[in-house]
Design a protein around this motif. Structure first.
Motif, PDB file in Angstrom:
ATOM      1  N   PHE A  87       0.849  -1.190   0.000  1.00 46.82           N
ATOM      2  CA  PHE A  87       0.000   0.000   0.000  1.00 46.82           C
ATOM      3  C   PHE A  87       0.887   1.245   0.000  1.00 46.82           C
ATOM      4  O   PHE A  87       1.666   1.454   0.924  1.00 46.82           O
ATOM      5  N   SER A  88       0.767   2.050  -1.049  1.00 42.59           N
ATOM      6  CA  SER A  88       1.583   3.257  -1.140  1.00 42.59           C
ATOM      7  C   SER A  88       0.699   4.499  -1.053  1.00 42.59           C
ATOM      8  O   SER A  88      -0.525   4.422  -1.147  1.00 42.59           O
ATOM      9  N   HIS A  89       1.331   5.665  -0.945  1.00 43.30           N
ATOM     10  CA  HIS A  89       0.635   6.851  -0.451  1.00 43.30           C
ATOM     11  C   HIS A  89       0.327   7.921  -1.486  1.00 43.30           C
ATOM     12  O   HIS A  89      -0.336   8.914  -1.153  1.00 43.30           O
ATOM     13  N   THR A  90       0.798   7.784  -2.720  1.00 40.10           N
ATOM     14  CA  THR A  90       0.528   8.785  -3.748  1.00 40.10           C
ATOM     15  C   THR A  90       0.143   8.114  -5.054  1.00 40.10           C
ATOM     16  O   THR A  90       0.797   7.163  -5.484  1.00 40.10           O
ATOM     17  N   HIS A  91      -0.927   8.617  -5.684  1.00 43.00           N
ATOM     18  CA  HIS A  91      -1.415   8.051  -6.939  1.00 43.00           C
ATOM     19  C   HIS A  91      -2.082   9.110  -7.799  1.00 43.00           C
ATOM     20  O   HIS A  91      -2.728  10.022  -7.288  1.00 43.00           O
ATOM     21  N   HIS A  97      -0.535   8.522 -18.177  1.00 37.63           N
ATOM     22  CA  HIS A  97       0.900   8.469 -17.894  1.00 37.63           C
ATOM     23  C   HIS A  97       1.056   8.188 -16.411  1.00 37.63           C
ATOM     24  O   HIS A  97       0.154   8.441 -15.625  1.00 37.63           O
ATOM     25  N   SER A  98       2.209   7.643 -16.024  1.00 40.17           N
ATOM     26  CA  SER A  98       2.358   7.193 -14.644  1.00 40.17           C
ATOM     27  C   SER A  98       3.493   7.899 -13.927  1.00 40.17           C
ATOM     28  O   SER A  98       4.442   8.396 -14.531  1.00 40.17           O
ATOM     29  N   ASP A  99       3.354   7.926 -12.625  1.00 46.27           N
ATOM     30  CA  ASP A  99       4.377   8.407 -11.698  1.00 46.27           C
ATOM     31  C   ASP A  99       3.853   8.101 -10.293  1.00 46.27           C
ATOM     32  O   ASP A  99       2.803   7.466 -10.134  1.00 46.27           O
ATOM     33  N   LEU A 100       4.557   8.557  -9.291  1.00 44.78           N
ATOM     34  CA  LEU A 100       4.165   8.448  -7.883  1.00 44.78           C
ATOM     35  C   LEU A 100       4.283   7.003  -7.383  1.00 44.78           C
ATOM     36  O   LEU A 100       5.227   6.307  -7.714  1.00 44.78           O
ATOM     37  N   GLY A 101       3.340   6.550  -6.543  1.00 41.05           N
ATOM     38  CA  GLY A 101       3.481   5.252  -5.886  1.00 41.05           C
ATOM     39  C   GLY A 101       4.514   5.287  -4.778  1.00 41.05           C
ATOM     40  O   GLY A 101       5.253   4.320  -4.575  1.00 41.05           O
ATOM     41  N   ASP A 102       4.559   6.385  -4.028  1.00 39.29           N
ATOM     42  CA  ASP A 102       5.611   6.582  -3.030  1.00 39.29           C
ATOM     43  C   ASP A 102       5.327   5.834  -1.731  1.00 39.29           C
ATOM     44  O   ASP A 102       4.183   5.776  -1.273  1.00 39.29           O
TER      45      ASP A 102
END
Length: 761
Positions: A87-91, A97-102
């Motif tokens: 479970f990650s905190h940014t989406h 397009h993709s990024d984040l998943g921090d």
């Protein structure tokens, strides 16, 4: 006095009683299958934290070849997957397009495993199988059972803090995995640097710097456990454990900090059966100190249910801004899920004290506005921001203030194009911030310095170094042999220029009006009367050879073809129709767009285009066509708009995981649904008019921020009665097929009289 006190006491209870429970109709799993690219996790309206499950690990194989599908996992989650990685905190919501998943967190039991494993063999890593039968997704709440670890995972959130609650079995070997290597868009060695510091036996701080879609992005965090961990550890890229820089301290056990590109950490616990371990995880764009302050201010306690309840109250307050009665429960679900998706972004980007990192990478502090990020403007200028001008006017003003701050911090002196987390991605085309700003000014929703904003729009539009603008300003079009996607850019620049002209006219800046109203007619320079389509020209003024009206490659278009982009003159449909042969010929052209059959070669030409979101050659999954069904209103057969929009509503939106016919694109697809369901649509943002369609709702009440109510009612509404026989506004006939913005904002009642037969006269 007693009566007065009683009235004061009962007031919030009365206000609460007026709110209906629309949470029950929101299904965050809609759009999580196939191309919708939405996420199902926990967040609050416009929140900084989007705490959601990941079902894929975007990583490298041993030979360095990327083994993930970065487009498929733009939101980190795909409904068809059988395992959860963590479970990650940014989406992002619904992007292409993709990024984040921090900052991925995963609870486990048994032997410690720090690699994620694979979907085929989850037992080889920390990931776990799960079942949708044991999954619940609601606004501000997500719940799932991790089958391989017998752990119940629950998530909720505030604006800046994610709240985890994990119910463990009895174990002497329980772990919380904290993986800073995981992320979305993880190829090209995304991590630049990460840092983790153990403050005490329950508090962790640090940051992650990445080089993904955003070229440089730093997110700070503070993490707090509800009980002390008994032991912890770190692992770096070289698989060294506890390895530091200078080795002057004993690093063999529980060394308090680590830095590097590929850091993983774990925290060990003993748990009783049914014991909950809770984690509060705060984000900051500025510092770990800011993250700690955000954490303490937003969740100073450990009451998970309270945070969930307060988050859902926030959602219900936003959803109650439009009270809708639909024909079916499915339509009620579609409508309120669309509102939910429309209120996910842009996202708040600042600490509680107003501090944020600017485009210049310096720390700034807001003055009397909320700073926002995640501006997918090529998508959202069309309907989402006009929707905000109706339902979220204060937020939209703050978003424009955020755009102006971006402009002030830009070395290029450009308004944002596609920006997030103090970065400009330069994604897609046009300079559509000007559309958002003009729409607010024209609709009298401008608490900012409108003249300064106009100057920023003009400077942006005169920037000769930006994406073919030098050719556009000199030649009146962009040559395809000098700058690709030339037709699309010429058309979109012309529309943006019209927006600038409208704003200048309202502000009495006649010199600017004259300059940009002339530029707004540049669409004529790429129309080829011999073919009947907008077509790419070369630098010598000749048409580019090899024209193919169906092709999406090499013809001068982006995310569309000649059929789609030849209809893109939203600023002047009447003149466009006349240019293309008049109303009768144009109507036949539109009819063909919706009815034609595309050959298989069309879909094989590019991986980006599937049969999702396509009706004939009308591509609802791509935004350039979103206004097209309303163009019949400028012909002699406006009733066809009513027929087409009801067909699109029925076929492109469903209350199922695959219920979106394309990327939701930060709420644009959802905003189209909301407007169209209510019976009108902003064909040309920057105008004060909406084009009439065919409402699908039985009734609606818009609770406006100015305290007024605008009601919509339908007579003889049914699935078959898609045609409008007459419309009354405040008891008087509405002539024509346009509704004024002021008519809505002044409050009142709009009544549609529906029939199964079109009104052809």
């Amino acid at each position: 006095m007693k009566k007065l006190l009683l009235a004061i006491f009962l007031l919030p209870l009365f206000a609460s009683a007026q709110e209906k429970n629309f949470i029950q109709f929101v299904k965050p799993l809609i759009g999580t299958q196939r191309m919708g690219h939405t996420y199902p996790g926990a967040t609050v309206p416009f929140g900084s934290v989007q705490l959601s499950p990941e079902t894929d690990t975007l990583s490298y194989e041993k030979n360095g070849k990327y083994n993930g599908d970065v487009y498929k996992y733009c939101a980190g989650y795909q409904y068809d997957d059988k395992t959860i990685v963590g479970f990650s905190h940014t989406h992002f919501s619904g992007t292409g397009h993709s990024d984040l998943g921090d900052f991925l967190i995963m609870p486990t039991t048994g032997p410690l495993q720090l690699n994620p494993g694979t979907a085929d063999h989850p037992e080889n890593g920390y990931r776990s199988k799960f079942s949708h039968a044991n999954e619940i997704a609601e606004p501000a709440y997500y719940k799932v059972k991790l089958d391989d670890h017998a752990i119940l995972a629950e998530l909720t959130a505030t604006t800046r803090v994610g709240f985890h609650q994990y119910t463990f079995p009895k174990s002497d070997n329980a772990h919380i995995i904290f993986d800073l290597t995981s992320g979305i868009y993880n190829y090209e060695n995304k991590n630049v640097w990460t840092f983790v510091r153990v403050e005490n036996d329950s508090t962790i701080t640090g940051y992650r710097q990445t080089n993904g879609w955003a070229r440089t992005r730093i997110v700070y965090f503070a993490m707090k456990f509800s009980k002390p961990f008994k032991e912890y550890g770190f692992k770096n890229q070289a698989n060294d454990v506890y390895k530091g820089f200078w080795r002057k301290f004993d690093q063999s056990k529980n060394f308090p900090e680590i830095a590097g590109k590929q850091i993983k950490a774990w925290f060990d616990f003993n748990t009783e059966g049914g014991e909950m371990i809770k984690i509060k995880f705060a984000l900051s764009p500025v510092s770990t100190e800011g993250a700690l302050k955000n954490l303490q201010a937003e969740i100073p306690h450990w009451d998970f249910d309270r945070v969930k309840r307060e988050g859902q109250q926030q959602w219900n307050k936003e959803l109650n801004k439009i009270k809708v009665e639909s024909l079916t429960n499915d339509e009620q679900i579609n409508f309120y899920t669309a509102m939910y998706h429309a209120f996910l972004s842009p996202t708040t980007y600042m600490d509680l004290d107003g501090s944020y990192k600017g485009l210049d990478q310096n720390i700034h502090k807001t003055e009397n506005f909320t700073n926002y990020t995640t501006f997918s403007l090529w998508d959202t200028y069309r309907a989402l921001h006009p929707f905000f001008n109706l339902i979220q006017p204060k937020r939209n003003q703050d978003m424009i203030q955020s755009m102006m701050a971006h402009y002030d911090q830009s070395v290029h002196k450009m308004l944002p194009v596609w920006s997030h987390y103090a970065n400009e991605n330069w994604c897609m085309i046009g300079y559509h911030s000007v559309s958002v700003i003009a729409d607010a000014v024209i609709k009298d929703n401008a608490n900012f310095d409108a003249n300064k904003a106009l100057d920023a729009c003009v400077t942006t539009a005169r920037n000769q170094y930006y994406d073919g603008l030098s050719y556009y300003m000199k030649m009146g079009y962009i040559p395809e042999d000098k700058n690709s996607s030339s037709v699309s850019k010429t058309l979109e620049y012309a529309y943006d220029d019209w927006c600038i002209a409208q704003m200048a006219k309202k502000l009495g800046r006649n010199d600017i009006y004259e300059e940009f109203i002339k530029r707004s007619e540049n669409y004529k320079n790429v129309y080829d009367s011999s073919t009947g389509y907008m077509r790419s020209k070369l630098n010598d003024g000749t048409w580019k050879s090899g024209f193919d009206a169906l092709s999406t490659h090499g013809q001068g278009y982006i995310e569309g073809n000649a059929w789609n982009y030849s209809l893109y003159v939203p600023q002047n449909p009447a003149q466009m129709i006349e240019m293309m042969g008049g109303k009768d010929r144009f109507t036949k052209h539109l009819d063909s767009l919706f009815s034609m059959h595309l050959p298989d070669e069309f879909f094989a030409e590019t991986e980006d285009i599937t049969r999702d979101g396509i009706i004939g050659n009308y591509v609802h999954g791509n935004e350039p066509a979103h206004h097209v069904a309303y163009l019949y209103n400028w012909t002699n057969q406006p009733w066809k708009t009513q027929d087409k929009v009801r067909m699109i509503l029925k076929h492109q939106y469903k209350p199922t995981p695959d219920g979106l016919g394309g990327n939701d694109d930060c709420g644009q697809m959802s905003a189209w649904y909301i407007f169209t369901s209510l019976g009108f649509y902003p064909v040309a943002p920057g105008s004060d008019e909406y084009s009439i369609g065919s409402p699908v709702v039985k009734s609606a009440e818009l609770q406006l921020e100015n305290g007024k109510t605008f009601s919509i009612a339908t007579v003889n509404q049914s699935e078959k009665n898609v045609y409008v026989q007459k419309i009354e506004l405040n008891g008087k006939p509405l002539t024509g097929y346009a509704l004024k913005h002021a008519d809505i904002m002044n409050g009142g009642k709009l009544v549609f009289y529906m029939s199964a037969k079109p009104k052809k006269k």
